[in-house]
Design a protein around this motif. Structure first.
Motif, PDB file in Angstrom:
ATOM      1  N   ASN A 173      21.707 116.399  11.330  1.00  0.00           N
ATOM      2  CA  ASN A 173      22.506 116.890  10.208  1.00  0.00           C
ATOM      3  C   ASN A 173      22.499 118.408  10.140  1.00  0.00           C
ATOM      4  O   ASN A 173      23.528 119.032   9.846  1.00  0.00           O
ATOM      5  CB  ASN A 173      21.995 116.294   8.896  1.00  0.00           C
ATOM      6  N   GLY A 174      21.334 119.012  10.385  1.00  0.00           N
ATOM      7  CA  GLY A 174      21.259 120.468  10.357  1.00  0.00           C
ATOM      8  C   GLY A 174      22.009 121.118  11.494  1.00  0.00           C
ATOM      9  O   GLY A 174      22.690 122.132  11.311  1.00  0.00           O
ATOM     10  N   LEU A 175      21.915 120.542  12.683  1.00  0.00           N
ATOM     11  CA  LEU A 175      22.535 121.149  13.860  1.00  0.00           C
ATOM     12  C   LEU A 175      24.054 120.979  13.848  1.00  0.00           C
ATOM     13  O   LEU A 175      24.790 121.911  14.180  1.00  0.00           O
ATOM     14  CB  LEU A 175      21.961 120.525  15.139  1.00  0.00           C
ATOM     15  N   GLN A 176      24.529 119.801  13.471  1.00  0.00           N
ATOM     16  CA  GLN A 176      25.956 119.520  13.552  1.00  0.00           C
ATOM     17  C   GLN A 176      26.739 120.041  12.346  1.00  0.00           C
ATOM     18  O   GLN A 176      27.960 120.191  12.413  1.00  0.00           O
ATOM     19  CB  GLN A 176      26.185 118.018  13.739  1.00  0.00           C
ATOM     20  N   GLY A 177      26.048 120.361  11.249  1.00  0.00           N
ATOM     21  CA  GLY A 177      26.712 120.940  10.101  1.00  0.00           C
ATOM     22  C   GLY A 177      27.442 119.915   9.257  1.00  0.00           C
ATOM     23  O   GLY A 177      27.443 118.717   9.548  1.00  0.00           O
ATOM     24  N   ASN A 178      28.079 120.399   8.200  1.00  0.00           N
ATOM     25  CA  ASN A 178      28.738 119.510   7.245  1.00  0.00           C
ATOM     26  C   ASN A 178      30.225 119.785   7.098  1.00  0.00           C
ATOM     27  O   ASN A 178      30.848 119.369   6.125  1.00  0.00           O
ATOM     28  CB  ASN A 178      28.052 119.606   5.876  1.00  0.00           C
TER      29      ASN A 178
END
Length: 871
Positions: A173-178
């Motif tokens: 979730n942190g690496l791929q973003g929102n």
């Protein structure tokens, strides 16, 4: 009239610009959906172009202005293997010890920002297509660390499927973003799926496990990342599973990943794994059959760039259809489109990330925070820690005391500044405290090579220095690309970093030639320090040969020298992948005298021994065969005997001893546990490891790290390394008594648990809330990792399982109610076919600072309750 002319001119220019910017092909039209654009692009490629795009290093397609791209990049604990200076966080196993999903998500977010900055800068400089500059990261490693002897376990989040799944999801979730449209970066879950050593035989090894273990241990984290975290990629493993190579496994690749989990992202092979089909597994006749089978099983990229080249012939021979290749091509281009690689930077918010983000203050502060969070206090008798800050003399000893390599772990980047254990203690102690350092021993022996600076004795063709020849091939073939004179043989490059403007540090060879003139008569030992392949020749005689990657060659050679005599020294070096380093040093071996050492330091106020092991001994398929280590793995979990012998000698001084242990895996230290008053496990803590360790030692940070793996007492507790059954492995199934259990860690304060609340009866298929009160009953502020375990009475194989954890901060005297929500999945096991089976009968739920029934001196009053599952 003038206004009319101006308006007409503007209208004409607008129309002209629109005509010039009009997409030539639909795939260039940003108004269309990604799916439409991908389908259009794939339909326009030739067979040869399609096959080339299924390699990890893809060439440019110039007729469509599609740049070259290399899918291979790493971000295990910060952007890895890049020539840029970047932030380096604790090794993955250390980050797991934080038991903090928020910290891990932030770390991944910051790493993606730095990766974007590097990608953007390389794009500006027209360097697209070079390795370790892309946005597709082959991380996280969510294999289960089932056996502490596995050298790559340091790259994982430990032995527990639930902890691994939760941390892995946070990382993704942190690496791929929102962003709803674009990926910040693309994560990749590896190595799918039953993979955890042995390293020396991984290319031919066949892993066999029960379906129960497959679904309850090896697959849960992968399922969480694929189904819930929507990870962009998956990497299939080298080894075979039930006789089929993992990248061509019916069960893993087809039935589970693509059919059952409906994974639509891309799959890459581990690097060279498709070649292994016919080279080592011997399950396929040649590259054509191996490549065909891998693609038909859903493997989209051949990392290694060899076997998939045969797909052109495979299509022409009717072994596979071009339409089947299109399936893979659509997956691959979809990822690149989602990363914004085919859209104007103005449309992609991540495309303007500047290089000023590299090593930003916020990133550096988070690296220090995570290093502190990762440290596990294993023992603290008689309040040895924290140390007073007015000590007169601190003695710092050991092979990890001043070891910058150890704190970086593997799959790492390079920061601008490293703080070792020694430097951290010096910085903390201040000018009024004398800090004395001696290495004392090596990791596995008590004989040290005391180096001398011999570069002043180097000359070539009448000039001081070394003749360095660099070849842009792997055979030292033909004329060198360039030649220069260097002062010494001592280099380090990240892979792909410029050796000069003419050559990058990737797939190259070098030859270093000099004449050494002996200033005295006697002995001199030359020592090689290099990765990949190397040879040392003296006067034409080959005295060290480790040219082949899997060949264990000696690293040192003793030479009898005569004053005034010249000796022709030639070093030949081969670099293929990973970092490039080559160094020749010289000196004389001296055996450590423990009695003399203890006499020298008997006036110390405290002795800090920094030992354990290091990434120089454990890791991926390494050229290491020291006692206790083999090819990257360990042959014993015992601390090397020489370290225990040194600590026995140190104990005779009567001075307080603090054992700071650096490691990527569990180490058996039974003598130390009985005899050393303070033991701190610091993993491989990243760029700020030394600062974090000193903060803990001197009490400026109250430790709260927890073990993500079981520390066993001895090798006798372990089944065969090659046995993949989970029987008697990890805390979930281990029937013995560990030295330090999973979830264990001490504090400088005390925590008390009370008032567990939940329903008396559980209804199948419904969530249940469980809460307990946690009180800091000690005198210091601190953090606690609250852990929830479930133990089903009708599940005889399973002792207990972690199903919830929260890291909280409490001031002295403060209380908090901590709540968990258990889902039906948490209260279930998996059948041998992957179906969810609700737990039945009586279930014991416990909340505490560790596992129930296991004593933790600074965390008491584990609360538990027996619940009944209604039918």
């Amino acid at each position: 009239m003038k206004n009319i002319l101006v308006s007409f001119s503007l209208l004409f220019c607008t129309a002209l610009n629109a005509q010039q910017n009009k997409p030539e092909f639909p795939f260039q039209n940003t108004a269309l959906s990604f799916e439409q654009r991908v389908n259009d692009l794939v339909s326009r490629l030739t067979l040869e172009e399609k096959v080339a795009q299924m390699l990890n290093a893809t060439p440019a397609i110039k007729r469509f202005n599609i740049p070259a791209y290399d899918w291979w990049n790493e971000v295990l604990h910060g952007v890895a293997r890049t020539q840029y200076k970047v932030t380096v966080y604790p090794q993955a196993i250390g980050m797991a010890a934080t038991f903090d999903t928020n910290s891990l998500k932030t770390m991944a977010d910051y790493s993606a920002i730095e990766g974007r900055a590097i990608f953007n800068e390389n794009t500006k400089q027209n360097k697209a297509g070079s390795r370790y500059t892309g946005l597709t990261y082959w991380t996280p490693n969510i294999n289960i660390f089932r056996d502490p002897r596995w050298g790559r376990g340091q790259e994982t989040y430990g032995e527990d499927p639930f902890l691994t799944a939760m941390l892995g999801k946070s990382f993704v979730n942190g690496l791929q973003g929102n962003d709803p449209k674009y990926l910040k970066a693309a994560a990749c879950a590896k190595h799918y799926a039953v993979h955890s050593g042995p390293e020396p035989s991984r290319h031919s090894f066949n892993a066999v496990t029960s379906d129960y273990d497959l679904w309850n241990t090896y697959l849960p984290a992968f399922k969480e990342l694929v189904v819930n975290a929507k990870v962009a990629g998956v990497m299939c493993a080298y080894n075979a599973f039930k006789t089929q190579p993992c990248c061509g496994s019916d069960e893993l690749m087809t039935h589970i990943l693509r059919d059952q989990w409906q994974f639509t992202g891309y799959v890459t092979s581990d690097c060279g794994a498709i070649d292994d089909f016919y080279r080592f597994h011997k399950t396929h006749a040649d590259a054509v059959s191996a490549a065909t089978d891998a693609v038909l099983h859903g493997t989209d990229i051949d990392c290694g760039n060899q076997s998939y080249k045969a797909l052109v012939d495979a299509v022409k021979q009717g072994k596979i259809s071009e339409k089947q290749l299109d399936v893979s091509l659509r997956r691959l281009f979809m990822i690149r489109f989602r990363l914004g690689m085919f859209d104007p930077p103005s449309m992609v918010k991540y495309a303007n990330t500047p290089t000023s983000e590299l090593e930003s203050p916020a990133h550096a502060a988070h690296a220090l925070k995570m290093a502190r969070q990762s440290i596990v206090l294993l023992k603290n008798e008689n309040h040895t820690l924290p140390l007073r800050k007015n000590l007169k003399k601190i003695v710092v000893l050991g092979p990890n005391a001043d070891n910058g390599i150890a704190i970086l772990g593997n799959y790492n980047g390079t920061p601008s500044r490293l703080v070792t254990v020694l430097q951290g203690i010096k910085d903390k102690a201040g000018s009024n405290t004398e800090v004395v350092y001696e290495k004392a021993i090596q990791f596995t022996n008590d004989t040290l090579l005391v180096y001398s600076d011999v570069s002043s004795q180097y000359s070539i063709d009448g000039k001081k220095g070394v003749k360095a020849e660099y070849f842009n091939n792997k055979e030292l073939a033909g004329d060198p690309l360039f030649t220069r004179t260097e002062s010494d043989i001592d280099h380090f490059w990240q892979e792909g970093e410029a050796v000069t403007d003419q050559m990058k540090a990737l797939n190259f060879t070098a030859r270093y030639t000099t004449d050494y003139t002996a200033p005295t008569t006697g002995d001199l030992t030359f020592e090689m320090d290099a990765d990949d392949g190397y040879r040392l020749l003296i006067d034409g005689n080959e005295v060290i040969n480790a040219w082949q990657r899997n060949r264990f060659g000696a690293r040192s050679h003793k030479l009898q020298i005569e004053k005034g005599k010249k000796y022709r020294i030639v070093v030949e070096y081969l670099q293929t992948e990973g970092k490039a380093n080559v160094r020749l040093r010289a000196g004389n071996f001296i055996k450590s005298d423990f009695a003399a050492l203890t006499n020298r330091i008997k006036d110390a106020d405290v002795i800090v021994y920094a030992g354990g092991i290091s990434p120089q001994l454990e890791g991926e398929e390494m050229r290491v065969n020291y006692p206790g280590f083999n090819g990257g793995d360990r042959t014993t979990i015992a601390l090397p005997a020489v370290q225990t012998e040194l600590m026995k000698a140190l104990k005779t001084t009567g001075k307080p001893i603090v054992f700071v242990m650096l490691t990527g895996s569990a180490i058996a230290i039974p003598w130390e546990n009985e005899n050393i008053p303070a033991i701190v496990n610091a993993w491989y803590g990243g760029q700020s490891a030394g600062t974090a360790i000193a903060d803990v030692l001197f009490g400026d940070y109250n430790p709260a790290g927890r073990l993500p793996v079981t520390f066993y007492k001895s090798d006798n507790d372990l089944p065969s390394f090659e046995e993949y059954s989970m029987n008697n492995r990890t805390y979930r199934y281990f029937k013995g008594e560990p030295l330090y259990p999973f979830g264990y860690g001490l504090s400088y304060t005390n925590f008390t648990y009370s008032d567990l609340r939940t329903a008396a009866t559980l209804s199948p298929g419904k969530n249940v809330t469980v809460s307990a009160r946690v009180t800091n009953s000690g005198a210091k502020d601190g953090e606690e990792v609250v852990q929830l375990y479930v133990a089903p009475k009708n599940e005889p194989q399973l002792v207990r399982a972690l199903k919830g954890f929260k890291r909280i901060a409490l001031k002295a005297g403060e209380s908090k109610v901590v709540s968990f929500t258990l889902t039906p999945q948490d209260l279930s096991t998996m059948s041998t076919s992957g179906k969810t089976i609700p737990m039945s009968g009586k279930i014991t739920i416990s909340i505490g600072g560790g596992q129930p029934d296991l004593k933790i001196k600074t965390s008491s009053g584990v609360v538990r309750k027996d619940l009944l599952v209604s039918k």
